[in-house]
Enzyme design. Sequence first.
Site, PDB file in Angstrom:
ATOM      1  N   SER A 297      49.931 -41.013 -28.188  1.00 25.30           N
ATOM      2  CA  SER A 297      50.731 -42.068 -27.922  1.00 25.30           C
ATOM      3  C   SER A 297      50.221 -42.753 -26.527  1.00 25.30           C
ATOM      4  CB  SER A 297      52.314 -41.997 -27.788  1.00 25.30           C
ATOM      5  OG  SER A 297      52.779 -42.996 -27.980  1.00 25.30           O
TER       6      SER A 297
ATOM      7  N   ARG B 274      66.294 -47.029 -26.848  1.00 25.87           N
ATOM      8  CA  ARG B 274      65.823 -45.839 -27.462  1.00 25.87           C
ATOM      9  C   ARG B 274      65.951 -46.061 -28.874  1.00 25.87           C
ATOM     10  NH1 ARG B 274      62.454 -41.645 -27.007  1.00 25.87           N
ATOM     11  NH2 ARG B 274      63.406 -39.663 -27.852  1.00 25.87           N
TER      12      ARG B 274
ATOM     13  N   ASP C  34      51.638 -43.726 -39.691  1.00 24.11           N
ATOM     14  CA  ASP C  34      51.977 -43.773 -38.035  1.00 24.11           C
ATOM     15  C   ASP C  34      51.745 -45.467 -38.171  1.00 24.11           C
ATOM     16  OD1 ASP C  34      52.248 -44.714 -35.586  1.00 24.11           O
ATOM     17  OD2 ASP C  34      51.102 -43.141 -34.909  1.00 24.11           O
TER      18      ASP C  34
ATOM     19  N   HIS D 283      54.861 -41.987 -36.310  1.00 19.29           N
ATOM     20  CA  HIS D 283      54.087 -41.769 -35.049  1.00 19.29           C
ATOM     21  C   HIS D 283      54.502 -40.407 -34.707  1.00 19.29           C
ATOM     22  CE1 HIS D 283      52.518 -42.790 -31.152  1.00 19.29           C
ATOM     23  NE2 HIS D 283      53.507 -42.663 -30.888  1.00 19.29           N
ATOM     24  N   ASP D 284      55.798 -40.038 -34.909  1.00 17.89           N
ATOM     25  CA  ASP D 284      56.043 -38.591 -34.265  1.00 17.89           C
ATOM     26  C   ASP D 284      55.527 -37.373 -34.583  1.00 17.89           C
ATOM     27  OD1 ASP D 284      57.813 -39.087 -32.175  1.00 17.89           O
ATOM     28  OD2 ASP D 284      59.829 -38.680 -33.387  1.00 17.89           O
TER      29      ASP D 284
END
Lengths: 206, 394
Positions: B166, B236, B332, B365-366
């Site tokens: 990232s 967040r 992602d 993405h994680d």
Amino acid sequence: MIADTLRKAIRVDLQLIADMIEPRSRVLDVGCGDGALLEYLTTFKQVDGRGIELSSEGVNACVSAGLSVIQGNADTDLVDYPEHAFDYVILSQTLQAMRAPRMALEQLLRIGRRAIVSFPNFAHWRVRYYLLMRGRMPMSGALPYSWYDTPNIHLCTIRDFLELCRELGITIERSLALDHASVPRAISGVVSANLFGEQAVFLLRK
Amino acid sequence: MAVEHAHATPRAQTGVDTSRLPTDRVVFGPDRPLRLDSGAELPGFTVAYRTYGTLNATKSNAILVCHALTGDQYVAETHPVTGKRGWWDLVVGPGLVLDTDKYFVICPNVIGGCMGTTGPMEINPATGEPYGLSFPVITIGDMVRAQAMLLDELGIETLFAVVGGSMGGMQVLEWAVSYPERVFAAVPIATAPHHSAQNIAFNEVGRQAIMADPDWRGGAYQRHGVRPRGGLAVARMAAHITYLSEAALQRKFGRRLQDREAITYGFEADFQVESYLRHQGITFVERFDANSYLYITRAIDYFDLSTRNGGVLAEVFRGTKVRFCVISFSSDWLYPTSESRLIVQALNGAAANVSFAEIQSDKGHDAFLLDEPAFLKVFGGFLTGAGWHRGLEG
């Protein structure tokens, strides 16, 4: 990791390709599969080797083994490379599966000073015999797929390939035909090579 | 070397007291300012970092880990504030991909961060007040420049590898471009050569949420003894959605209800996914500074590698000797595979040594932070191969 793989000998056609490559040269293997040839070339010819492979399994295996391989499509990604980036560009048993083989061949000789191309010969006598006697799309060791699920969408014969090279002004430096027992012979007469060669390997330059 | 392990200055403001964090630090005096891409200078700053493993005699086994937007230096140990596991302890440790029996792993907190490295919540020596919005706007290039100064201090001339996902991947690319002679191998993971319009948009939503919180106080909340908790939590929550995938959210939560049998016809967290996101927001606020969030997301927005060489990305990499391994994840959508392919195309255009794998995963993405066996195998295999070329043992 390298030692494990090398206990298995590489395929005869891959060995013939490897024999055409000068040590310590820059090599791109297009459609490198699980990386057997690249690994062999890196170890025994100390080449600076790269690969392109479509399948994730192939790419993961290659990169996990420390080879420089990218996931990509030979039909679309060759244009990214600059002219003469490599001494050799290898297209082994992949030409017949490409969407645009003619364009691919031109790309190979743009990015490589030399290209090495191998493919199954559709004019091999067993193929002709199969079609003649059974009236069905030929299947064999070199062509193991049914017509409806084959990736081989642009099959050609040795004579077809020679004709395409002539049209594109490509010089053939070496040519080998492998018979059914994988015994290689230099292609001198087209008629006999086209009949008895089950696959062919060409070393080309522009 | 000016390394301090703790200097106890009591703080009045709320939040993490970074002076008490168990971390290594290098303090650069006013004689060694950080020259910023904006043209401004940071006169005197601190870089907080952690290391794992041992530097070998030839100093050839150092790996720099670059953290993402909300990461920090606690990559492979219990976090001193949250008590949670290190954010990449699946990757960094004995026998793991970044094998600490073999490599010397360094992870600094980025400039602009809030875990001990100088950022907007730290005291501005010129005023004796927290920087707040008087902190200069920083870039990915500035983060990397500060890291290079840290390595100079640690006596590490070249890195065996720079790795990160990232925003960490952006730093990896920046390292490879700005200091190619100091990097042997680079592994940019789940990243992009520039921030896309969609991603700038997401970051802007997060920033506006923070600035809309009345407790933000124009960035001077520390002086007022408050924090924009609500705004930062919303930022967040919104961002967290982009780190997952629709498939992962559906699998994890579906439309399941949270501790209830039926919907309540109200605005409580009826759904598990709401409860989960609220929890993510609330816990994040305890460990992260709102102004840091503004500054770091801005640095990400400004990132565009191609701006250096007339807009042609391949030119940026021309002649590079760095060995690259670009890794993306199929689900992602924040940094999709197409963005990684831009990097790969540019590297191919420069005839660079590059590997590239798209890992099949539905975790979004994680995925780069999770136990994805194919990812770990590719990552580890690349480093081992690079180690042979580098002449590292093992």
